[in-house]
Design a protein around this motif. Sequence first.
Motif, PDB file in Angstrom:
ATOM      1  N   VAL A 253     -11.192  -0.245  14.199  1.00 45.00           N
ATOM      2  CA  VAL A 253     -12.374  -1.001  13.789  1.00 45.00           C
ATOM      3  C   VAL A 253     -13.488  -0.028  13.409  1.00 45.00           C
ATOM      4  CG1 VAL A 253     -13.241  -1.189  16.169  1.00 45.00           C
ATOM      5  CG2 VAL A 253     -13.965  -2.855  14.451  1.00 45.00           C
ATOM      6  N   SER A 254     -14.258  -0.411  12.413  1.00 45.21           N
ATOM      7  CA  SER A 254     -15.434   0.344  11.986  1.00 45.21           C
ATOM      8  C   SER A 254     -16.458  -0.647  11.468  1.00 45.21           C
ATOM      9  CB  SER A 254     -15.076   1.351  10.886  1.00 45.21           C
ATOM     10  OG  SER A 254     -14.766   0.675   9.687  1.00 45.21           O
ATOM     11  N   ALA A 255     -17.612  -0.145  11.057  1.00 42.37           N
ATOM     12  CA  ALA A 255     -18.619  -1.018  10.466  1.00 42.37           C
ATOM     13  C   ALA A 255     -18.116  -1.647   9.173  1.00 42.37           C
ATOM     14  CB  ALA A 255     -19.904  -0.225  10.214  1.00 42.37           C
ATOM     15  N   ARG A 256     -17.062  -1.070   8.598  1.00 43.35           N
ATOM     16  CA  ARG A 256     -16.495  -1.587   7.347  1.00 43.35           C
ATOM     17  C   ARG A 256     -15.513  -2.712   7.565  1.00 43.35           C
ATOM     18  NH1 ARG A 256     -13.223   2.006   5.871  1.00 43.35           N
ATOM     19  NH2 ARG A 256     -13.464   3.476   7.606  1.00 43.35           N
ATOM     20  N   GLY A 257     -15.013  -2.883   8.813  1.00 38.72           N
ATOM     21  CA  GLY A 257     -14.055  -3.945   9.086  1.00 38.72           C
ATOM     22  C   GLY A 257     -12.976  -3.494  10.051  1.00 38.72           C
ATOM     23  N   THR A 258     -11.922  -4.316  10.151  1.00 38.96           N
ATOM     24  CA  THR A 258     -10.828  -4.087  11.101  1.00 38.96           C
ATOM     25  C   THR A 258      -9.510  -3.987  10.350  1.00 38.96           C
ATOM     26  OG1 THR A 258     -11.980  -5.372  12.804  1.00 38.96           O
ATOM     27  CG2 THR A 258      -9.631  -5.018  13.121  1.00 38.96           C
ATOM     28  N   ARG A 259      -8.635  -3.122  10.841  1.00 36.40           N
ATOM     29  CA  ARG A 259      -7.286  -3.036  10.276  1.00 36.40           C
ATOM     30  C   ARG A 259      -6.298  -2.713  11.395  1.00 36.40           C
ATOM     31  NH1 ARG A 259      -5.912   2.723   7.873  1.00 36.40           N
ATOM     32  NH2 ARG A 259      -7.422   4.071   8.951  1.00 36.40           N
ATOM     33  N   ARG A 260      -5.045  -3.057  11.154  1.00 34.60           N
ATOM     34  CA  ARG A 260      -3.986  -2.752  12.105  1.00 34.60           C
ATOM     35  C   ARG A 260      -2.949  -1.857  11.438  1.00 34.60           C
ATOM     36  NH1 ARG A 260      -3.076  -8.688  15.024  1.00 34.60           N
ATOM     37  NH2 ARG A 260      -5.076  -8.676  16.180  1.00 34.60           N
ATOM     38  N   VAL A 261      -2.513  -0.855  12.189  1.00 33.98           N
ATOM     39  CA  VAL A 261      -1.588   0.141  11.656  1.00 33.98           C
ATOM     40  C   VAL A 261      -0.375   0.222  12.579  1.00 33.98           C
ATOM     41  CG1 VAL A 261      -1.286   2.564  11.035  1.00 33.98           C
ATOM     42  CG2 VAL A 261      -3.519   1.478  10.728  1.00 33.98           C
ATOM     43  N   PRO A 262       0.852   0.072  12.055  1.00 34.73           N
ATOM     44  CA  PRO A 262       2.037   0.295  12.898  1.00 34.73           C
ATOM     45  C   PRO A 262       1.981   1.692  13.507  1.00 34.73           C
ATOM     46  CG  PRO A 262       2.658  -0.674  10.799  1.00 34.73           C
ATOM     47  CD  PRO A 262       1.209  -0.300  10.680  1.00 34.73           C
ATOM     48  N   VAL A 263       2.299   1.782  14.775  1.00 33.18           N
ATOM     49  CA  VAL A 263       2.160   3.077  15.449  1.00 33.18           C
ATOM     50  C   VAL A 263       3.062   4.134  14.816  1.00 33.18           C
ATOM     51  CG1 VAL A 263       3.920   2.794  17.247  1.00 33.18           C
ATOM     52  CG2 VAL A 263       1.849   4.099  17.740  1.00 33.18           C
ATOM     53  N   ARG A 264       4.138   3.710  14.184  1.00 29.61           N
ATOM     54  CA  ARG A 264       5.032   4.674  13.528  1.00 29.61           C
ATOM     55  C   ARG A 264       4.401   5.281  12.270  1.00 29.61           C
ATOM     56  NH1 ARG A 264      11.379   3.534  14.536  1.00 29.61           N
ATOM     57  NH2 ARG A 264      11.206   3.081  16.764  1.00 29.61           N
ATOM     58  N   GLU A 265       3.311   4.689  11.811  1.00 28.36           N
ATOM     59  CA  GLU A 265       2.581   5.240  10.670  1.00 28.36           C
ATOM     60  C   GLU A 265       1.245   5.858  11.107  1.00 28.36           C
ATOM     61  OE1 GLU A 265       2.085   2.066   7.875  1.00 28.36           O
ATOM     62  OE2 GLU A 265       4.194   1.490   7.950  1.00 28.36           O
ATOM     63  N   PHE A 266       0.976   5.853  12.388  1.00 25.47           N
ATOM     64  CA  PHE A 266      -0.336   6.244  12.902  1.00 25.47           C
ATOM     65  C   PHE A 266      -0.505   7.755  13.018  1.00 25.47           C
ATOM     66  CE2 PHE A 266      -3.295   6.890  16.552  1.00 25.47           C
ATOM     67  CZ  PHE A 266      -4.429   6.290  15.999  1.00 25.47           C
ATOM     68  N   TYR A 267       0.519   8.452  13.532  1.00 29.91           N
ATOM     69  CA  TYR A 267       0.424   9.892  13.755  1.00 29.91           C
ATOM     70  C   TYR A 267       0.746  10.642  12.468  1.00 29.91           C
ATOM     71  CZ  TYR A 267       1.279   7.918  18.402  1.00 29.91           C
ATOM     72  OH  TYR A 267       1.245   7.144  19.536  1.00 29.91           O
ATOM     73  N   THR A 268      -0.075  11.612  12.110  1.00 29.18           N
ATOM     74  CA  THR A 268       0.131  12.350  10.862  1.00 29.18           C
ATOM     75  C   THR A 268       0.339  13.845  11.047  1.00 29.18           C
ATOM     76  OG1 THR A 268      -2.263  12.597  10.541  1.00 29.18           O
ATOM     77  CG2 THR A 268      -1.210  10.659   9.549  1.00 29.18           C
ATOM     78  N   GLY A 269       0.045  14.390  12.203  1.00 27.60           N
ATOM     79  CA  GLY A 269       0.188  15.820  12.438  1.00 27.60           C
ATOM     80  C   GLY A 269      -0.331  16.183  13.807  1.00 27.60           C
ATOM     81  N   PRO A 270      -0.448  17.462  14.113  1.00 26.89           N
ATOM     82  CA  PRO A 270      -0.913  17.884  15.444  1.00 26.89           C
ATOM     83  C   PRO A 270      -2.318  17.362  15.737  1.00 26.89           C
ATOM     84  CG  PRO A 270      -0.020  19.738  14.190  1.00 26.89           C
ATOM     85  CD  PRO A 270      -0.162  18.606  13.232  1.00 26.89           C
ATOM     86  N   GLY A 271      -2.425  16.406  16.644  1.00 26.32           N
ATOM     87  CA  GLY A 271      -3.715  15.838  16.998  1.00 26.32           C
ATOM     88  C   GLY A 271      -4.366  15.041  15.881  1.00 26.32           C
ATOM     89  N   ARG A 272      -3.602  14.704  14.846  1.00 29.20           N
ATOM     90  CA  ARG A 272      -4.165  13.992  13.704  1.00 29.20           C
ATOM     91  C   ARG A 272      -3.527  12.617  13.543  1.00 29.20           C
ATOM     92  NH1 ARG A 272      -3.045  18.966  11.184  1.00 29.20           N
ATOM     93  NH2 ARG A 272      -1.491  17.957   9.847  1.00 29.20           N
ATOM     94  N   THR A 273      -4.338  11.669  13.080  1.00 26.89           N
ATOM     95  CA  THR A 273      -3.877  10.306  12.860  1.00 26.89           C
ATOM     96  C   THR A 273      -4.517   9.756  11.592  1.00 26.89           C
ATOM     97  OG1 THR A 273      -5.691   9.186  14.049  1.00 26.89           O
ATOM     98  CG2 THR A 273      -3.835   9.985  15.379  1.00 26.89           C
ATOM     99  N   VAL A 274      -4.188   8.515  11.273  1.00 21.90           N
ATOM    100  CA  VAL A 274      -4.784   7.865  10.104  1.00 21.90           C
ATOM    101  C   VAL A 274      -6.180   7.322  10.409  1.00 21.90           C
ATOM    102  CG1 VAL A 274      -2.524   7.241   9.160  1.00 21.90           C
ATOM    103  CG2 VAL A 274      -3.745   5.615  10.651  1.00 21.90           C
ATOM    104  N   ARG A 275      -6.645   7.431  11.642  1.00 20.87           N
ATOM    105  CA  ARG A 275      -7.983   6.944  11.989  1.00 20.87           C
ATOM    106  C   ARG A 275      -9.040   7.688  11.197  1.00 20.87           C
ATOM    107  NH1 ARG A 275     -12.258   8.082  15.454  1.00 20.87           N
ATOM    108  NH2 ARG A 275     -11.267  10.006  16.193  1.00 20.87           N
ATOM    109  N   ALA A 276      -9.906   6.919  10.520  1.00 23.63           N
ATOM    110  CA  ALA A 276     -10.999   7.519   9.755  1.00 23.63           C
ATOM    111  C   ALA A 276     -12.101   7.981  10.699  1.00 23.63           C
ATOM    112  CB  ALA A 276     -11.556   6.504   8.756  1.00 23.63           C
TER     113      ALA A 276
END
Length: 297
Positions: free
Chosen positions: A131-154
């Motif tokens: 969630v952010s001031a821009r709205g809410t979204r849901r992400v499958p956890v299998r798409e959430f992690y992108t690298g060491p300590g990194r995720t799709v979270r803005a």
Amino acid sequence: MDFLLPDRLDEALHAMAAREGTVPVAGGTDVMVRLARGRERPPAAVDLTRIPGLARWERSAGRVRIGATVPYTRIAGELAGPLPGLAVAARTVGSRQIRNRGTVGGALGTASAGGDVHPVLLACDAEVELVSARGTRRVPVREFYTGPGRTVRAPDELVRAVLVPEAEGPQSYAKAGRRGALVVATCSFAVALRPSRGRVGTGIGAAADRPLPACEAERFVAGELAERRLWRSRGPLPDSVLTRFGELAAAAASPADDVRGSSAYRRHAVAVLARRALGWVWDDYRADRTAKEAACA
């Protein structure tokens, strides 16, 4: 650095959007350690513990929605029925003090590859609610992690909750470490049976740069269970299937050498943990039928 204590979610979101690099804090068991050691120098930190809506969990439509600041202690004590795998993983996290403070939301926010809950969330096909001031979204956890300590979270987003399907079959979590308790995993593995879909979910921890599923192992064992008609018969799982499952799980890992273990050891341990975890959940699945038949006799 400013330390902000909002009472409402909209205040927290405004603070996250106002200054780039602002860090959210849930339990603080990871973030505050990094701040204290000078590893990060954010302009501000936003404490989320005063926001009531983040500290609740609820069941609806076959899923459990866990707020970002629900601590591991409550997950272990209150959710062992609908989410047995997550409850087991929560009980293995650190000390009692850490479990009282640490949260799934915080674990998702920092995305440490060695976090105990990540493999279970992967095995259960959870979703992360951002969630952010821009709205809410849901992400499958299998798409959430992108690298060491990194995720799709803005940068301006918060983890508001994680949504986990209620267990429809046995689940298991196992980890290897340098001692029996209060240990960061050298590697870990989770398995969740999904009989209605003919699926076996998996998750690997601390054996790659991020948590990840063992997809080839999942496809292999699902095919074996279907071909041998074991979902219906609940017959024993051949040792050859268990062994191959472990080999494919190890092949999915890409471990590195560090102070907790070598890459070779981690691959071996993943294979062993995967083989054991699948054996445990399948034995539980078979025992459930035996118990039902005995009750009806």
